[in-house]
Design an enzyme around this catalytic site. Structure first.
Site, mmCIF file in Angstrom:
data_model
loop_
_atom_site.group_PDB
_atom_site.id
_atom_site.type_symbol
_atom_site.label_atom_id
_atom_site.label_comp_id
_atom_site.label_asym_id
_atom_site.label_seq_id
_atom_site.Cartn_x
_atom_site.Cartn_y
_atom_site.Cartn_z
ATOM 1 N N GLU A 49 42.239 36.581 49.088
ATOM 2 C CA GLU A 49 42.095 36.757 47.644
ATOM 3 C C GLU A 49 41.985 38.252 47.359
ATOM 4 O O GLU A 49 41.078 38.917 47.866
ATOM 5 C CB GLU A 49 40.871 36.023 47.103
ATOM 6 C CG GLU A 49 40.726 36.157 45.594
ATOM 7 C CD GLU A 49 39.558 35.370 45.010
ATOM 8 O OE1 GLU A 49 39.347 35.461 43.795
ATOM 9 O OE2 GLU A 49 38.866 34.676 45.778
ATOM 10 N N ASP A 53 38.073 43.531 47.497
ATOM 11 C CA ASP A 53 37.869 44.245 46.234
ATOM 12 C C ASP A 53 37.331 45.626 46.548
ATOM 13 O O ASP A 53 36.932 45.894 47.689
ATOM 14 C CB ASP A 53 36.904 43.485 45.307
ATOM 15 C CG ASP A 53 37.215 43.704 43.832
ATOM 16 O OD1 ASP A 53 37.231 44.886 43.406
ATOM 17 O OD2 ASP A 53 37.439 42.729 43.098
ATOM 18 N N ASP A 86 41.626 48.986 50.318
ATOM 19 C CA ASP A 86 42.984 48.813 49.814
ATOM 20 C C ASP A 86 43.643 47.599 50.465
ATOM 21 O O ASP A 86 43.877 47.572 51.675
ATOM 22 C CB ASP A 86 43.779 50.087 50.124
ATOM 23 C CG ASP A 86 45.118 50.143 49.419
ATOM 24 O OD1 ASP A 86 45.665 49.078 49.097
ATOM 25 O OD2 ASP A 86 45.625 51.258 49.205
ATOM 26 N N ASP A 135 45.052 44.175 37.496
ATOM 27 C CA ASP A 135 45.177 45.161 36.441
ATOM 28 C C ASP A 135 46.607 45.149 35.907
ATOM 29 O O ASP A 135 47.560 45.339 36.669
ATOM 30 C CB ASP A 135 44.839 46.551 36.998
ATOM 31 C CG ASP A 135 44.600 47.580 35.891
ATOM 32 O OD1 ASP A 135 45.274 47.504 34.852
ATOM 33 O OD2 ASP A 135 43.733 48.457 36.085
ATOM 34 N N ASP A 155 46.641 37.084 32.023
ATOM 35 C CA ASP A 155 46.630 36.805 30.588
ATOM 36 C C ASP A 155 47.395 37.885 29.821
ATOM 37 O O ASP A 155 47.300 37.953 28.601
ATOM 38 C CB ASP A 155 45.195 36.680 30.059
ATOM 39 C CG ASP A 155 44.428 37.994 30.129
ATOM 40 O OD1 ASP A 155 44.811 38.867 30.943
ATOM 41 O OD2 ASP A 155 43.438 38.145 29.392
ATOM 42 N N ARG A 182 34.640 33.661 33.500
ATOM 43 C CA ARG A 182 34.084 34.255 32.289
ATOM 44 C C ARG A 182 35.095 35.212 31.657
ATOM 45 O O ARG A 182 35.299 35.210 30.444
ATOM 46 C CB ARG A 182 32.782 34.982 32.631
ATOM 47 C CG ARG A 182 32.105 35.659 31.456
ATOM 48 C CD ARG A 182 30.739 36.169 31.859
ATOM 49 N NE ARG A 182 30.808 36.957 33.089
ATOM 50 C CZ ARG A 182 29.738 37.406 33.734
ATOM 51 N NH1 ARG A 182 28.532 37.129 33.306
ATOM 52 N NH2 ARG A 182 29.882 38.137 34.839
ATOM 53 N N PHE A 183 35.734 36.025 32.497
ATOM 54 C CA PHE A 183 36.748 36.953 32.014
ATOM 55 C C PHE A 183 37.884 36.198 31.330
ATOM 56 O O PHE A 183 38.350 36.583 30.254
ATOM 57 C CB PHE A 183 37.283 37.774 33.187
ATOM 58 C CG PHE A 183 38.468 38.634 32.852
ATOM 59 C CD1 PHE A 183 38.287 39.893 32.302
ATOM 60 C CD2 PHE A 183 39.763 38.185 33.075
ATOM 61 C CE1 PHE A 183 39.392 40.690 31.978
ATOM 62 C CE2 PHE A 183 40.859 38.977 32.755
ATOM 63 C CZ PHE A 183 40.672 40.229 32.204
#
Length: 258
Positions: free
Chosen positions: A85, A110, A137, A160, A196, A234-235
């Protein structure tokens, strides 16, 4: 983040987490060329609970992406199939997916220190032994540290979007990345993206459809319904409240790499 601020952040990280006790500020150092990055380091304030989880659990459940060794995913997860992930935010969705599927190992990558600490805290509190946290990375991880055909899946949720046209070259989902990812995925493994940002969704669909190593799982060649195993984050909820449309893309790695 400019160079001066980044150097200051690195010094802070080194003081907070001496070597071996937490994520390094720049794990790959100068060993690799400074490519165009698809992410921005976000080292916002680390809470006491997150810092304690990092210090307590990093040696066993965390790893820095230094590009200096090849990992053995089977050994890391005791033979479980492993899903990578890339980008997990604060880790709530990752923890929920790990809890719902204890038979799959999740290698979660991350650069967000608070999120790394929070995911380790959630893993400990919920007894989730099928999570490992990687710092750095993801390109270096894929290119230098993972064996060919070692992954049972790849998840990239809400990367992003780099909305400005001059920054589109920073978007992760592009042909070069897809070729690299395909080489690390087992035949039949699924690459699952979600976004999104409508223009990025369109680019993702175009890039994946055109790539010879992937095929769409949807017969109509379009977007997929949100699968039940991907939690509503939540995002994502905030985006939906603003009228954003979320698109899921599920593409399967085809057998044989030309």
């Amino acid at each position: 983040m400019n160079e001066t601020n980044e150097m200051a952040e690195n010094r802070t990280m080194s003081r907070m987490f001496p070597e071996g006790t937490g994520p390094a500020a720049d794990p790959a150092g100068s060993h690799f060329e400074r490519r165009i990055r698809s992410f921005q380091p976000r080292r916002s304030r680390v809470t006491t609970g997150q810092a304690e989880a990092l210090r307590r659990m990093w040696a066993d459940w965390g790893m820095d992406i230094d590009g200096q060794r090849v990992l053995d995913p089977d050994e890391m997860f005791g033979g479980l199939p492993v899903v990578l992930e890339i980008g997990f935010g604060m880790g709530e969705a990752t923890a929920r997916m790990a809890a719902a599927d204890a038979g799959t190992g999740i290698l979660a990558v991350d650069v967000h220190t608070p999120g790394q600490g929070n995911l380790l805290r959630l893993a400990e509190e919920n007894g989730l032994a099928n999570i490992r946290v990687a710092n750095g990375d993801a390109i270096i991880l894929l290119r230098e540290m993972l064996p060919a055909e070692s992954l049972a899946g790849l998840r990239i949720y809400f990367p992003d979007p780099w909305p400005k046209k001059r920054h589109h070259k920073r978007r992760l989902i592009q042909r070069e990345f897809l070729t690299l990812a395909a080489g690390r995925l087992k035949p039949g493994a699924v690459l699952h993206c979600a976004t999104d940002w409508e223009p990025y969704a369109e680019q993702m669909l175009a890039e994946l459809t055109a790539h010879p190593h992937f095929e769409n799982t949807q017969e109509d060649g379009g977007y997929a319904p949100r699968p039940g195993f991907r939690p509503l984050t939540r995002f994502e909820g905030q985006g939906l409240d603003k009228g954003h449309v979320v698109h899921d893309l599920l593409f399967r790695r085809v057998p044989g790499l030309a």
